[in-house]
Motif scaffolding. Structure first.
Motif, PDB file in Angstrom:
ATOM      1  N   SER B 134       6.054  -1.290 -32.042  1.00 18.15           N
ATOM      2  CA  SER B 134       5.327  -0.026 -31.834  1.00 18.15           C
ATOM      3  C   SER B 134       6.275   1.114 -31.501  1.00 18.15           C
ATOM      4  CB  SER B 134       4.258  -0.120 -30.735  1.00 18.15           C
ATOM      5  OG  SER B 134       4.130  -1.388 -30.203  1.00 18.15           O
ATOM      6  N   PRO B 136       9.931   3.156 -31.878  1.00 13.63           N
ATOM      7  CA  PRO B 136      11.135   3.277 -32.720  1.00 13.63           C
ATOM      8  C   PRO B 136      12.406   2.960 -31.942  1.00 13.63           C
ATOM      9  CG  PRO B 136      10.316   5.454 -32.121  1.00 13.63           C
ATOM     10  CD  PRO B 136       9.296   4.457 -31.633  1.00 13.63           C
TER      11      PRO B 136
ATOM     12  N   HIS C  67       6.207   8.281 -20.234  1.00 17.04           N
ATOM     13  CA  HIS C  67       5.512   7.539 -21.288  1.00 17.04           C
ATOM     14  C   HIS C  67       6.531   6.899 -22.216  1.00 17.04           C
ATOM     15  CE1 HIS C  67       1.683   9.283 -20.146  1.00 17.04           C
ATOM     16  NE2 HIS C  67       2.245  10.473 -20.102  1.00 17.04           N
ATOM     17  N   PRO C  68       6.121   5.864 -22.955  1.00 17.77           N
ATOM     18  CA  PRO C  68       7.047   5.276 -23.934  1.00 17.77           C
ATOM     19  C   PRO C  68       7.304   6.222 -25.102  1.00 17.77           C
ATOM     20  CG  PRO C  68       4.896   4.158 -23.993  1.00 17.77           C
ATOM     21  CD  PRO C  68       4.881   5.085 -22.819  1.00 17.77           C
ATOM     22  N   LYS C  70       8.350   9.878 -26.346  1.00 16.53           N
ATOM     23  CA  LYS C  70       9.198  10.891 -25.703  1.00 16.53           C
ATOM     24  C   LYS C  70       9.033  12.232 -26.430  1.00 16.53           C
ATOM     25  CE  LYS C  70      11.358   7.165 -23.967  1.00 16.53           C
ATOM     26  NZ  LYS C  70      10.728   6.578 -22.809  1.00 16.53           N
ATOM     27  N   LEU C  71       9.516  12.290 -27.686  1.00 15.07           N
ATOM     28  CA  LEU C  71       9.480  13.555 -28.419  1.00 15.07           C
ATOM     29  C   LEU C  71       8.043  14.003 -28.656  1.00 15.07           C
ATOM     30  CD1 LEU C  71      12.291  12.811 -31.010  1.00 15.07           C
ATOM     31  CD2 LEU C  71      12.456  13.905 -28.753  1.00 15.07           C
ATOM     32  N   ILE C 214      -4.471   5.106 -28.081  1.00 16.26           N
ATOM     33  CA  ILE C 214      -3.878   6.442 -28.099  1.00 16.26           C
ATOM     34  C   ILE C 214      -2.363   6.328 -27.961  1.00 16.26           C
ATOM     35  CG2 ILE C 214      -3.689   8.563 -26.732  1.00 16.26           C
ATOM     36  CD1 ILE C 214      -6.758   8.295 -26.237  1.00 16.26           C
ATOM     37  N   GLU C 216      -0.384   3.836 -28.913  1.00 20.35           N
ATOM     38  CA  GLU C 216       0.216   3.360 -30.166  1.00 20.35           C
ATOM     39  C   GLU C 216       0.269   4.463 -31.223  1.00 20.35           C
ATOM     40  OE1 GLU C 216      -1.172  -1.348 -29.928  1.00 20.35           O
ATOM     41  OE2 GLU C 216      -2.458   0.138 -30.892  1.00 20.35           O
ATOM     42  N   MET C 219       3.046   6.631 -30.462  1.00 19.77           N
ATOM     43  CA  MET C 219       4.299   5.948 -30.801  1.00 19.77           C
ATOM     44  C   MET C 219       4.568   6.030 -32.298  1.00 19.77           C
ATOM     45  SD  MET C 219       5.559   5.080 -27.987  1.00 19.77           S
ATOM     46  CE  MET C 219       6.992   4.169 -28.578  1.00 19.77           C
ATOM     47  N   GLU C 222       5.963   9.230 -32.882  1.00 14.99           N
ATOM     48  CA  GLU C 222       7.351   9.192 -32.410  1.00 14.99           C
ATOM     49  C   GLU C 222       8.297   8.673 -33.490  1.00 14.99           C
ATOM     50  OE1 GLU C 222       7.830  10.288 -29.266  1.00 14.99           O
ATOM     51  OE2 GLU C 222       9.943   9.804 -28.958  1.00 14.99           O
ATOM     52  N   ASN C 253     -13.151  11.584 -27.056  1.00 17.96           N
ATOM     53  CA  ASN C 253     -12.335  11.481 -25.834  1.00 17.96           C
ATOM     54  C   ASN C 253     -10.856  11.698 -26.165  1.00 17.96           C
ATOM     55  OD1 ASN C 253     -14.404  10.815 -24.082  1.00 17.96           O
ATOM     56  ND2 ASN C 253     -13.850   8.648 -23.859  1.00 17.96           N
ATOM     57  N   PRO C 256      -9.175  15.742 -25.939  1.00 19.48           N
ATOM     58  CA  PRO C 256      -8.540  16.318 -24.740  1.00 19.48           C
ATOM     59  C   PRO C 256      -7.405  15.456 -24.193  1.00 19.48           C
ATOM     60  CG  PRO C 256     -10.769  15.520 -24.235  1.00 19.48           C
ATOM     61  CD  PRO C 256     -10.613  15.493 -25.726  1.00 19.48           C
ATOM     62  N   VAL C 257      -7.496  14.151 -24.341  1.00 21.66           N
ATOM     63  CA  VAL C 257      -6.424  13.287 -23.832  1.00 21.66           C
ATOM     64  C   VAL C 257      -5.122  13.581 -24.583  1.00 21.66           C
ATOM     65  CG1 VAL C 257      -5.585  10.906 -23.676  1.00 21.66           C
ATOM     66  CG2 VAL C 257      -7.940  11.440 -23.007  1.00 21.66           C
ATOM     67  N   ASP C 260      -3.485  16.833 -23.956  1.00 25.62           N
ATOM     68  CA  ASP C 260      -2.852  16.866 -22.641  1.00 25.62           C
ATOM     69  C   ASP C 260      -1.523  16.094 -22.643  1.00 25.62           C
ATOM     70  OD1 ASP C 260      -2.690  17.318 -19.846  1.00 25.62           O
ATOM     71  OD2 ASP C 260      -3.571  15.361 -19.447  1.00 25.62           O
ATOM     72  N   LEU C 261      -1.525  14.935 -23.265  1.00 25.78           N
ATOM     73  CA  LEU C 261      -0.316  14.095 -23.259  1.00 25.78           C
ATOM     74  C   LEU C 261       0.746  14.606 -24.219  1.00 25.78           C
ATOM     75  CD1 LEU C 261      -1.826  10.464 -23.318  1.00 25.78           C
ATOM     76  CD2 LEU C 261      -0.940  11.721 -21.342  1.00 25.78           C
TER      77      LEU C 261
ATOM     78  N   GLU D 243      -9.861   0.723 -26.070  1.00 27.84           N
ATOM     79  CA  GLU D 243      -8.970   1.806 -25.597  1.00 27.84           C
ATOM     80  C   GLU D 243      -8.833   1.769 -24.076  1.00 27.84           C
ATOM     81  OE1 GLU D 243      -7.026   4.375 -27.112  1.00 27.84           O
ATOM     82  OE2 GLU D 243      -6.431   4.422 -25.008  1.00 27.84           O
ATOM     83  N   ILE D 274     -15.713   9.425 -20.041  1.00 24.09           N
ATOM     84  CA  ILE D 274     -14.259   9.499 -20.204  1.00 24.09           C
ATOM     85  C   ILE D 274     -13.548   9.041 -18.939  1.00 24.09           C
ATOM     86  CG2 ILE D 274     -14.007  11.969 -19.630  1.00 24.09           C
ATOM     87  CD1 ILE D 274     -11.967  12.044 -22.089  1.00 24.09           C
ATOM     88  N   TYR D 279     -10.674  15.879 -17.904  1.00 26.23           N
ATOM     89  CA  TYR D 279     -11.149  15.906 -19.289  1.00 26.23           C
ATOM     90  C   TYR D 279     -12.669  16.053 -19.390  1.00 26.23           C
ATOM     91  CZ  TYR D 279      -6.496  13.793 -19.952  1.00 26.23           C
ATOM     92  OH  TYR D 279      -5.154  13.527 -19.937  1.00 26.23           O
ATOM     93  N   ALA D 282     -14.132  19.394 -21.272  1.00 27.41           N
ATOM     94  CA  ALA D 282     -14.065  19.374 -22.738  1.00 27.41           C
ATOM     95  C   ALA D 282     -15.177  18.499 -23.317  1.00 27.41           C
ATOM     96  CB  ALA D 282     -12.699  18.867 -23.204  1.00 27.41           C
ATOM     97  N   MET D 283     -15.413  17.347 -22.697  1.00 35.79           N
ATOM     98  CA  MET D 283     -16.422  16.441 -23.242  1.00 35.79           C
ATOM     99  C   MET D 283     -17.834  16.959 -22.964  1.00 35.79           C
ATOM    100  SD  MET D 283     -14.390  14.647 -24.817  1.00 35.79           S
ATOM    101  CE  MET D 283     -15.573  13.569 -25.634  1.00 35.79           C
TER     102      MET D 283
END
Lengths: 338, 338, 338, 338
Positions: B134, B136, C67-68, C70-71, C214, C216, C219, C222, C253, C256-257, C260-261, D243, D274, D279, D282-283
């Motif tokens: 998952s 890179p 988080h796993p 990054k970019l 979300i 994955e 990722m 990424e 859902n 907005p998640v 935000d992330l 999820e 959610i 969040y 928004a929902m």
């Protein structure tokens, strides 16, 4: 908090720990781990931290609880629980087979089914007198009349009776007739019902909810256990997933997981778990191989005439054939487990 | 459309049906159902309806297709398929055990693993040279270097090699080194890859996608079969559900269902299916009892040092112990199925 | 590791941090957070810990990655990304509407659809030339011929083109014709494809996999970002659940998640998300209200004749009506967000 | 069976149809479809087929039921149902906002919350006096004491009260204090509870079960309706999926689907849907845009001190801000729906 006493701890030392715990407002529960006594303490964090439990005489170790369920966990109760229903032992090493129709439909039907499953080697008879149906217009069960017919089937065959209780109001009546109460998947989190069952001493088969996690399922067991009834049998009956070909997805993963996390026996319901009669035998054998303590299987004298769940009910010949495969296998499987 | 020929149908009669089908623009596929020949026709509805197939000489019956998958169905190919990899038969009655690490990490690691699983009785060696990760930033596999090490392990142990191919570009290279191609869950609907594999003759282990229905899985097999490669082995490896305790939910329901709908052999991957090493043996035995034709199990010389999937890998001792349980059981289970 | 420079940090100070990072074997990525420069570092834990980043001149703060991904994260790239396709801005405040048929079926069909969606106010045209179909016997798309027709539709209407690429081999050809590449749900973890797309500079609409979390999904973004292509647009298109009434469960859902992330724009596909044309307008409005940066909607000149996905395609009148509801609303919704 | 009378049908003709139906053992239910009367008949197939309903005087058409739910369907009751709670109309065009804490914790807390949500523009106050908790060791609610505090909050603010009833035994007591009964997700198929609620005339907010299909949800509404209580409000509160980032997956697809299949009003619970406070706004907007008739939102004076669900509770400032966004929007959204 789980306190492990030393092997040579005296009864006085054990009593002392229990009294100290109660003085802190905690409830204390005794169990065995081989030759040692284990004392499980339940209460608020502050109460649990009020004392240095390790310093009490006879105490070997004290560990915080690993899970939100306590009385249901192996940590609090290391030895596997065996539940006795007459001379049948659930969790005792030999797989227990519960069989019978989805619903009690008539005197003739339930007696015929009872004699058939008895002859094939079943240990208990299942049959619903109160039926949870998605539609208010569907057959809702024969109620007390159905319970009386189950009792008659017991008299004729000696089979113990498993039947569902759907609400606290009917609980005393159901208790009068059955040997094992069943809590259905839809009621797994009917907490009022769980608490009331916890006040009885009846063995109870607690089905996993359709989308209940293993932890939630054990928490529901905890409701019954913490109300005072230690006779909880867990029942995996399939979970709801995206797969449309089968009625549910039988989660056999749950069997080794629950046997590891908990000391309670686990029964598997392959009939609801896959929902198609011809595949029930394969899933029955798989459940036993995964470590289940028994099976609950729908068998109907004439599945094609069944009022409910005919599609997943074995006919008597299929059930006999399945039993002939289970018997030698169970001997070997259980030998292997030792 | 599935045409069943009479027992005494002649080769000329069979050829005649095939020619008529081709004349209508249909493709015709021959299979056996005991003593009879079965001819599966694939094409558009209008083409299929162009003729009264029942009236051709030697034809006993003609039935429309029951499923969207054709060549993968038992209707088109009533006899169970046995896939040969050297002298190993997959689907031949004896469970085939594939074992080895998630990824080839080093020469030492893969050779050690190979000797260990060989000594315990495994038939084939698994090990990823190309790893779908998952992230890179995670280890992506040793690529061709890994394939060479697998080939060396084969030379030293005689074990056949199963390894994943992730894209058509590397397919020729992977084919050069391995005995069985693996298509991972994430690539189950990578249709371009499936078509390219369909043009080879290599046995292929087709893993079920994480949220693929049984029908979609068989349709992916159909992509390979219809491109000309009949050597498809299905692999159930757990589906994605709401349950957080286990990595996936091993759907053993799929085993009897797929064995019924399809003639293709089915292998189960309990390592990914439950994701926790200590529960893998129980699920391995359950998979065989459900009717699986074999198992693919992650075994690592030192799981705690594994670059990936260490949590679900058996150590060599656990694997030996599991194999000692599988051997007598499989004899009995397979005898019973006879 | 994310390094936030002081407001008054000089270019030399920034360059110094980057050089130090590279000297440690890390890759360094620059982004803006209002008036400050943010430097994202990617590498192994040991490399990241090799230095006390806070002590370098001009550095205000240094925080480990949350988080796993990054970019793709807002931590590494605080300002929202706006992706330009000609003079269209995705993520720029005004919702972008992509519309058109599931597949390019014929010259007449795609040109008619293009003119219709253009007249109704769409910004881009969708249409598949390569179609991922569960069955090998279903229409697989017109391939390059379809791409040429899309290019002709662009010449006639000025609409930018979005079309799916299914494998690396066809990537150069698809890039030649389209303005935005689409990666389908089934290919969200086709990592080889993602890496190859990452080497181009084409905007790419990355659909969420049917059962992808979300994390994955981000990722997979990424993979593209880390290979060098910053132009990733995320597309929520519904996830697979137990509900059989709708084709998928549109997971709003996620909007907005993800906003935000991540800093990447998010487009919603209500057509696949619910799968029934008459409900698509309600879900389109809901998606915009949840904060989506745009919509991708299936529109077919005559849905009842569509080769694929007719059930979920709007006809031109329904699409015009929906656009007339979106326009005033989007003005207000976006004003509110300001 | 649904019988549509002619526009000009007389009262005598309608009465005649009803009497004929009752004579066949059917139950007959009257509703309006614009200027026409619609008569829904419920009973066994044989009873429904006993007569040629089209030949009765005044009858325009007779159609078999399209769904297993009858009284809940638009076919049986074409006009949208508006449920009145004092002078509040649920389903009347203006979105109804229910707000308040998860549980009544103390007199101070509930009164403070009530005044805050009233000031921000809420129409009703929510607050649990009986709490269904997965753990028997968690706070189970203040019971009747909590109901009394809710009644006091009503006296002080004029807000109508919504609170959960968990079992039939407490139903009369809860009815005494609240304006709208709430049935929780875990009790959606507690059929005994549904039947007892059906015997009252109280409005009831029926939450969708965690893994209930839309059809099962409407069947649970049918239990209440068929027992005689027409005041059912449906509440979508998120379903359980794979999820892990969000507590549940809010299924807004269900809003347009249910508004189409059923005449009952639909409220959305974005807080449980959610599960993360930031969040929820928004929902909330998305739910209204999808067509919901209102919202039920958790608001706590100090979420960080909440005994339960603090993570998903808005603080008063966030709720005020959300209400300021809903007000103009709802005017426009509802105008558009006209």
């Amino acid at each position: 908090m789980v306190i492990t006493m030393k092997k040579q701890a005296t009864k006085d030392q054990i009593d002392h720990v229990v009294k100290e715990a109660q003085a802190c407002g905690l409830s204390a529960h005794l169990a065995r781990d081989g030759e040692r006594t284990v004392i499980g303490l339940i209460g608020e964090k502050a109460q649990l931290a009020a004392r240095d439990w390790r310093s009490l005489p006879g105490v070997e170790d004290a560990q915080p609880a690993q899970h939100p369920f306590k009385l249901a966990s192996r940590q609090y109760h290391p030895e596997s629980t065996v539940i006795r229903v007459g001379d049948i032992e659930i969790g005792g090493g030999e797989p227990v087979i519960i069989a019978g129709p989805c619903a009690v439909e008539s005197r003739e039907q339930i007696l015929e089914a009872a004699h058939q499953v008895k002859a094939a080697g079943a240990h208990m008879l299942r049959g619903g007198a109160f039926k949870p149906r998605s539609s208010p217009y569907s057959f809702q069960g024969l109620a007390e009349e159905g319970l009386k017919l189950l009792a008659e089937a017991r008299r004729q065959t000696g089979l113990k009776i498993v039947s569902e209780v759907m609400d606290p109001i009917n609980l005393p009546m159901v208790c009068e007739y059955v040997d094992v109460l069943q809590v259905g998947a839809r009621n797994m989190q009917n907490f009022h019902l769980l608490k009331e069952i916890g006040k009885t001493n009846k063995p109870v088969l607690l089905k996993r909810g359709m989308s209940a996690t293993i932890e939630e399922w054990l928490m529901s067991a905890e409701y019954i256990l913490s109300a005072g009834n230690p006779n909880v049998i867990l029942c995996e009956r399939g979970i709801r997933t995206f797969e449309p070909y089968t009625r549910n997805t039988l989660d056999l993963n749950a069997v080794p997981v629950v046997k590891d996390l908990s000391h309670l026996p686990v029964i598997v319901d392959p009939s609801h778990g896959i929902g198609i009669a011809k595949y029930v035998p394969a899933m029955s054998l798989a459940a036993l191989a995964a470590g289940a303590d028994g099976l609950i299987i729908e068998v109907h004298p004439r599945p094609e005439e069944a009022v409910s769940d005919g599609k997943q009910s074995l006919n008597p010949a299929m059930f006999r054939e399945l039993m002939s495969q289970i018997r030698p296998r169970s001997r070997m499987l259980y030998a292997a487990r030792g």
